[in-house]
Design an enzyme around this catalytic site. Sequence first.
Site, short mmCIF file in Angstrom:
data_model
loop_
_atom_site.label_atom_id
_atom_site.label_comp_id
_atom_site.label_asym_id
_atom_site.label_seq_id
_atom_site.Cartn_x
_atom_site.Cartn_y
_atom_site.Cartn_z
N SER A 1 -5.18 -2.38 2.10
CA SER A 1 -5.82 -3.11 2.85
C SER A 1 -5.03 -4.31 4.22
O SER A 1 -3.77 -4.13 3.87
CB SER A 1 -6.30 -4.07 1.65
OG SER A 1 -7.25 -5.42 2.95
N TYR B 1 -6.21 -13.39 -1.27
CA TYR B 1 -5.77 -11.70 -1.32
C TYR B 1 -4.57 -11.61 -0.44
O TYR B 1 -4.40 -10.20 -1.15
CB TYR B 1 -7.63 -11.66 -0.50
CG TYR B 1 -7.62 -10.13 -1.11
CD1 TYR B 1 -8.28 -9.37 -1.95
CD2 TYR B 1 -7.78 -9.17 0.14
CE1 TYR B 1 -8.04 -8.16 -2.16
CE2 TYR B 1 -7.84 -8.38 0.33
CZ TYR B 1 -8.34 -7.43 -0.73
OH TYR B 1 -8.66 -5.77 -1.11
#
Length: 174
Positions: free
Chosen positions: A136, A149
């Site tokens: 990501s 995250y």
Amino acid sequence: MTKTPELALVTGASSGIGAACARQLADRGYEVIAAARRVDRLEQLAVEHPGITSWELDVTDQGSVDRLVAKLAGRAVAVLVANAGAAFEAEQIENADLAGWQAGYELNVIGLVRTVKAFLPNIELSGHGLIVLMGSTAGYIPYENGGSYTASKHGVAAIAGTLRLELSGRPIRV
């Protein structure tokens, strides 16, 4: 004589990017094992796309991974898309839910390593394997309330770089 389709394994394939990868690989002629925890979604995906087989898989559970390894014993895996992942909390670090951090790390980092480690022999058997570790932008750019995250996705980026170095000279791309 028809050529046997090459095998692709996609984790986290029950929705989103994982399901899209499974569809694309099947459309390109791969035999695809779409693996995830949400079997009902996987079964629907398999019904909609010939060439996709559903398999219940929890990458945080070694026994679950071992069952799929046993099913694929001796089979070459040309493509592994390690897509299983999630965010479990979105708090400022000073208010962090450590259980959420642990769950995120266990899934996004340890689960990824568990998967790659388990299937590396099958990938090498193909003679031209490809490992795709789904990261990501969070793996490169931190953001507020995303510490858990972003930390785990930075781990994915580090694992990808490490694997490239460790597998250099072997018939596997990362």
